[in-house]
Design an enzyme around this catalytic site. Sequence first.
Site, PDB file in Angstrom:
ATOM      1  N   SER A   1       0.802  -1.224   0.000  1.00  0.00           N
ATOM      2  CA  SER A   1       0.000   0.000   0.000  1.00  0.00           C
ATOM      3  C   SER A   1       0.839   1.280   0.000  1.00  0.00           C
ATOM      4  CB  SER A   1      -0.940   0.008   1.211  1.00  0.00           C
ATOM      5  OG  SER A   1      -0.223   0.011   2.423  1.00  0.00           O
TER       6      SER A   1
ATOM      7  N   LYS B   1      -6.431   3.985   8.664  1.00  0.00           N
ATOM      8  CA  LYS B   1      -5.444   4.909   8.091  1.00  0.00           C
ATOM      9  C   LYS B   1      -5.961   6.336   8.069  1.00  0.00           C
ATOM     10  CE  LYS B   1      -3.325   1.312   5.219  1.00  0.00           C
ATOM     11  NZ  LYS B   1      -3.060   0.828   3.854  1.00  0.00           N
TER      12      LYS B   1
END
Length: 786
Positions: free
Chosen positions: A691, A734
């Site tokens: 990611s 996140k």
Amino acid sequence: MAIKNQIDFEDELIQLRQIPKELAVLPINDAVVFPLMMVPLLLNDPNLLRLADEALADQKIIGAFTQINPTDGKPGPADIHRIGTAVHIQRMIRFPNGEMRLMGQGVTRIRIAEMTQVEPYMRARIETEEEHEEESDLLRAYVKTVTNSFSKVIDESENLPEELKIIISNIKEGGRIADVIATNMNIDLERKQKLLEESDVLARLKLLSNYLSDELEVVRLGKKLQSDVKKEMDREQREYYLRQQLKAIKRELGEEDDRTIEIDELRDKIAQAQLSEPSREVADKELDRLQRMSPGAAEYTVSKTYLDWILELPWEFTTADNLDIDAAEKVLNEDHYDLERVKERILEFLSVKKLKQTMKGSILCFVGPPGVGKTSLGQSIARAMDRKFVRISLGGMKDEAEIRGHRRTYIGALPGRVIQGMRTAGSANPVFMLDEIDKLGADFRGDPASALLEVLDPAQNASFEDHYLNIPFDLSKVLFITTANLLDPIPRPLLDRMEVLELPGYITLEKIEIAKRYLLPRQIDENGLSAGAIKISDAGLRHIAMHYTREAGVRELERKIGAVCRKLARRHASGKKRGVKITEKNVRKYLGIEEYTREMALKKPTIGVATGLAKTFTGGEILFIEALSMPGKGRRRQTGQLGDVMKESAEAAESFVRANYLARADDKEFFDTKDLHLHVPAGAVPKDGPSAGVAIAATIASLLFQRPLRNDYAMTGEITLTGKVLAIGGLKDKVIAAHRAGIKTILFPKANARELEEIPDVIKGDLNLVPITRADEAIEKTIIWD
């Protein structure tokens, strides 16, 4: 019911040949009246009493008609059969309570032609049903057949008197024989009504012959069953008698021992226990084996322990579920803050259970970071459903026998943890929690995860066999709940059997609310403080959560609150009982210097430093991706304990930038004449995953163009060689981490846009969330070009 002598009947039939054209109608719900039949009638309804009085004052004849529905309390004209029997009332008795008992005799078949009265009782114009009986060899053959069959039924049955054979032999007409037999046969009302309605005597005898064949089979089968039961009872009584004699002899000889008492106690327990049929058979067999065994034999203790396990398991006993949906919702809300999706799923389960009682047990898997309330949620579910709760930990388990048990051939063999848990629960339908299912191991002793496949499959666990018991045990009523921190370590076949419910980490606002509602009151109680002894402001709780803990859950937060409470408990024990308020300013007085400093956004744009996002065991974190270029020969270094996937993602990012942006750069030899060093801080912490690909590409592009990256932007997404941005996991965590760090804009894969609904509105309102599909968009938006 008695049958009159044939001569008496003929005399009365001559006297009653003239049946009135109109009769009172008496509904009968428990019998069908045939001609020749003596019938007792008990009347207590005022309207029917009036019917009887008027009939007795007139010709003493009424019409008896069987109800179509025997349970109908107030039948009307449409609720009775149209063919019945004219009944001559012979005797009447009145009781003090107003009831009347009549004794009547059937005279002839009649049919209702027309109802002439409904209230207060029914009256009808009737027609006499004539019988058709023609002498023939076939008729005589059927008369003989039904007579012989009925004689056999009398011989086989204990309820029919032998005198019936004599009565039947004295009757000459086939119709009369059929009526007498039908009167005394134990068949249902519907069949008797068909016999009454059949005016053709030959057809009636044929129908009766079929009914007699069926009845004879039933009577013989019943007699056989009764004989078998009597033999079994005689055997058991004989064994009991001999056993008692043996005990008496031993007592007289002074040889009675504890073993005899023990065997008798086990036998009583088996008789009283709620066992399944297979387990009862095995228990009886094992007890007989134990009785013949010497107490000094090594097998005696093994056999005794095995019997104890069988008797202590809840084979058939279940607790009643509390299916009050509102009450269950109240319990779940009392015990846990938020977790709306999980609560909704539990309430759905209860709703379906309420509508369909035979529903099989479900297998739920709670996945989330440590301390978010997975285990305590299972306890709340059990409390909401009024079920027993049992928990076993699977962490570090490597032996298949821990699940399925050991075979009894081994010394010290025991059932597996599942059966042990069922004994602890004491019911066949507990809430059974399998904790830390992602921590299962495997070695030469087998794979516990494979053994769990049967336990956690609703289609198979109704007959789960433990190696120790070797008897099928029904686990289908159990509500299994498993917990895990991560899904990846769980084998796919096992995961396929479970319904996964994710419990995400808490944001700071949620932690403050949980601390106020649950953690602080619990710690005040556990440390012996009064309710007003301590107060912690929201700012104080926020400071503790952000600077003294680093977790997605609230376990460490509760420990810190407990530490504050213990210090106050010491003050109170010393006599200083004044209440204290904890604020952001005086937290350090009780907990010392801050243990953690949160990563915050960079104060100014910097060349070669991009802000990425990562998900860890403790929730989300921001991640700085740093890169330096220096004169060299095009070598590459990557540090910060990067995993293979992250290293490959960095290589893909560099290739993309080199292929698409080198032509725009001033230094066309940049990648050949410069060495690049990529570093991700917090080098002691292993990092992996794809990611960070977009952030790495932006970092390399920043070095290539020597342009700074925006410090208030953060980005996440997997990059392909063509620059496409793929979906990532943990978006909610996140985004929460970026918000906490002061980031203003987040670039994320458009494929994750559906997950924005899970992010609290209070956070989304402070952020600019920008979905992207290509890495070019991230590079163009984050690099400050002028």
